[in-house]
Write a protein that holds these residues in place. Structure first.
Motif, PDB file in Angstrom:
ATOM      1  N   LYS A   3       0.823  -1.211   0.000  1.00 33.76           N
ATOM      2  CA  LYS A   3       0.000   0.000   0.000  1.00 33.76           C
ATOM      3  C   LYS A   3       0.860   1.265   0.000  1.00 33.76           C
ATOM      4  CE  LYS A   3      -4.319  -1.505   0.145  1.00 33.76           C
ATOM      5  NZ  LYS A   3      -4.048  -2.938  -0.139  1.00 33.76           N
ATOM      6  N   TYR A  54      -7.236   9.231  -9.901  1.00 36.70           N
ATOM      7  CA  TYR A  54      -8.021   8.201  -9.221  1.00 36.70           C
ATOM      8  C   TYR A  54      -7.266   6.872  -9.252  1.00 36.70           C
ATOM      9  CZ  TYR A  54     -11.925   5.246  -7.816  1.00 36.70           C
ATOM     10  OH  TYR A  54     -12.726   4.356  -7.146  1.00 36.70           O
ATOM     11  N   GLN A  55      -7.127   6.245  -8.082  1.00 32.80           N
ATOM     12  CA  GLN A  55      -6.392   4.998  -7.958  1.00 32.80           C
ATOM     13  C   GLN A  55      -7.371   3.827  -7.879  1.00 32.80           C
ATOM     14  OE1 GLN A  55      -2.840   5.068  -8.008  1.00 32.80           O
ATOM     15  NE2 GLN A  55      -3.456   7.141  -8.633  1.00 32.80           N
ATOM     16  N   ARG A  56      -7.481   3.099  -8.975  1.00 38.33           N
ATOM     17  CA  ARG A  56      -8.456   2.012  -9.016  1.00 38.33           C
ATOM     18  C   ARG A  56      -8.182   0.947  -7.969  1.00 38.33           C
ATOM     19  NH1 ARG A  56      -8.434  -0.225 -14.873  1.00 38.33           N
ATOM     20  NH2 ARG A  56      -6.239   0.309 -14.676  1.00 38.33           N
ATOM     21  N   SER A  57      -6.913   0.645  -7.736  1.00 38.20           N
ATOM     22  CA  SER A  57      -6.592  -0.411  -6.776  1.00 38.20           C
ATOM     23  C   SER A  57      -6.945  -0.021  -5.343  1.00 38.20           C
ATOM     24  CB  SER A  57      -5.103  -0.761  -6.851  1.00 38.20           C
ATOM     25  OG  SER A  57      -4.296   0.327  -6.428  1.00 38.20           O
ATOM     26  N   LEU A  58      -6.998   1.285  -5.085  1.00 39.72           N
ATOM     27  CA  LEU A  58      -7.349   1.774  -3.751  1.00 39.72           C
ATOM     28  C   LEU A  58      -8.801   2.240  -3.666  1.00 39.72           C
ATOM     29  CD1 LEU A  58      -4.135   3.910  -3.037  1.00 39.72           C
ATOM     30  CD2 LEU A  58      -4.617   1.592  -2.216  1.00 39.72           C
ATOM     31  N   GLY A  59      -9.431   2.440  -4.815  1.00 44.12           N
ATOM     32  CA  GLY A  59     -10.810   2.896  -4.838  1.00 44.12           C
ATOM     33  C   GLY A  59     -10.988   4.323  -4.369  1.00 44.12           C
ATOM     34  N   ARG A  60      -9.963   5.182  -4.610  1.00 39.89           N
ATOM     35  CA  ARG A  60     -10.038   6.565  -4.119  1.00 39.89           C
ATOM     36  C   ARG A  60      -8.927   7.419  -4.749  1.00 39.89           C
ATOM     37  NH1 ARG A  60      -8.745   4.442   1.744  1.00 39.89           N
ATOM     38  NH2 ARG A  60      -9.471   2.572   0.678  1.00 39.89           N
TER      39      ARG A  60
END
Length: 346
Positions: free
Chosen positions: A284, A308-314
């Motif tokens: 992370k 926007y970070q897809r792997s983090l959803g935010r």
């Protein structure tokens, strides 16, 4: 042997480029004046879009992935994106260039990371059985060679040559620090599991620019593949009793934490919980550093948001930092070099 003068990270609009790149993606399309090629080119510093227009495009029936190409091109901004318009292009044989120029690689050379990992384990693992096991596995040539080239992931974190070793060494160090805080933990078994928890990724993810999943990776996954690699060594480890081996296997197969995240079992011992959280923490933090443009700590970067970070959803935020007191000359001399980050794209 091909050399490079222009790296992607240094290209600006209005330049004339005469250099070698690797083709990551190639797609043929149709324009009003005829067919053209849409290319994504790469070197070790990043990717850039390129176009091969008609009539030059007609000279290429196919442009394979990971093909090296020598190009003459002009750089320009089109639709807010920098791209290369290629005036001339020809293929280059792979053996005519150093692959390290075209594939992202860890800032610390993989061979050095491997040596550091071996040294760290020899210094911090006490029990002879565990010390012998982990050294035999990590120094076996058929394991070491793919380990030097392996990424830790396809795209999200440590997705470059040497990335798996960099991630593994970081997880080992985190686990070692946690053992200092919680001395009842079994440091030896935890460090050995940390060193080997992702070994199966050397078989799960193919080397090269695509970093695609192998058939074995898609069908079995790196946890199963890793245990399959380790089991022959465990069978010969006479100094390790069955209970230790069972616990060691449990720590490894549960390191993804939850069934929905691909973990065959959820952690059920303290050491298994520690490895799971250490693994997740390092992944992370690396993802956040990459999202925030390499973890730039300058005042100018404070108050900025990532894409926007897809792997983090935010989206993630770069806050202002608490001022640090001036360092003494002694502290400056002993300061460790900061972790290097590569420009990676999904």
């Amino acid at each position: 042997m091909q050399t490079k003068k222009y790296f992607v990270q240094d290209i600006r609009a209005g330049q004339q480029i005469d250099d070698t790149f690797m083709v990551i993606r190639a797609r043929q399309a149709q324009a009003r004046n005829g067919p053209y090629w849409q290319l994504t080119l790469q070197d070790r510093t990043g990717e850039i879009q390129a176009r091969v227009w008609n009539p030059l495009s007609r000279q290429f029936q196919d442009i394979p992935q990971e093909q090296l190409v020598r190009i003459r091109a002009s750089s320009q901004v089109f639709g807010d994106q920098l791209q290369l318009n290629i005036d001339d292009m020809h293929f280059i044989d792979q053996d005519q260039a150093d692959p390290g120029l075209f594939l992202p690689v860890s800032c610390t050379p993989p061979e050095e990371l491997h040596q550091n990992l071996i040294l760290f384990l020899q210094q911090n693992v006490s029990y002879p059985g565990w010390k012998k096991l982990v050294k035999k596995i990590l120094t076996r040539e058929e394991i070491k060679e793919p380990l030097l080239k392996a990424p830790a992931a396809k795209s999200i974190h440590h997705a470059y040559m040497g990335g798996l070793l960099e991630h593994t060494l970081s997880v080992c160090r985190i686990c070692n620090q946690i053992c200092d805080l919680y001395p009842d933990l079994d440091r030896d078994i935890l460090l050995c599991a940390a060193a080997l928890h992702d070994l199966g990724k050397t078989m799960e993810i193919l080397p090269g620019a695509s970093r695609d999943y192998s058939h074995q990776g898609k069908l079995l996954g790196h946890i199963f593949l890793g245990l399959d690699m380790i089991n022959p060594f465990l069978d010969k480890a006479k100094e390790l009793d069955e209970d230790l081996i069972m616990h060691f296997k449990h720590i490894i197969i549960s390191h993804h934490g939850e069934l929905e995240f691909g973990s065959p079992k959820r952690p059920k011992t303290r050491e298994a919980f520690v490895l799971h959280f250490a693994d997740n923490l390092d992944a992370k933090i690396k993802t956040l550093d990459q999202a925030l443009a390499g973890g730039d700590e300058s005042e100018e970067s404070a108050g900025t948001w990532s894409d926007y970070q897809r792997s983090l959803g935010r989206f993630v935020f770069q806050p202002a930092r608490t001022p640090r007191p001036p360092e003494s000359p002694r502290e400056q001399g002993g300061k460790k070099e900061g972790q290097c980050l590569l420009p990676l794209k999904e």
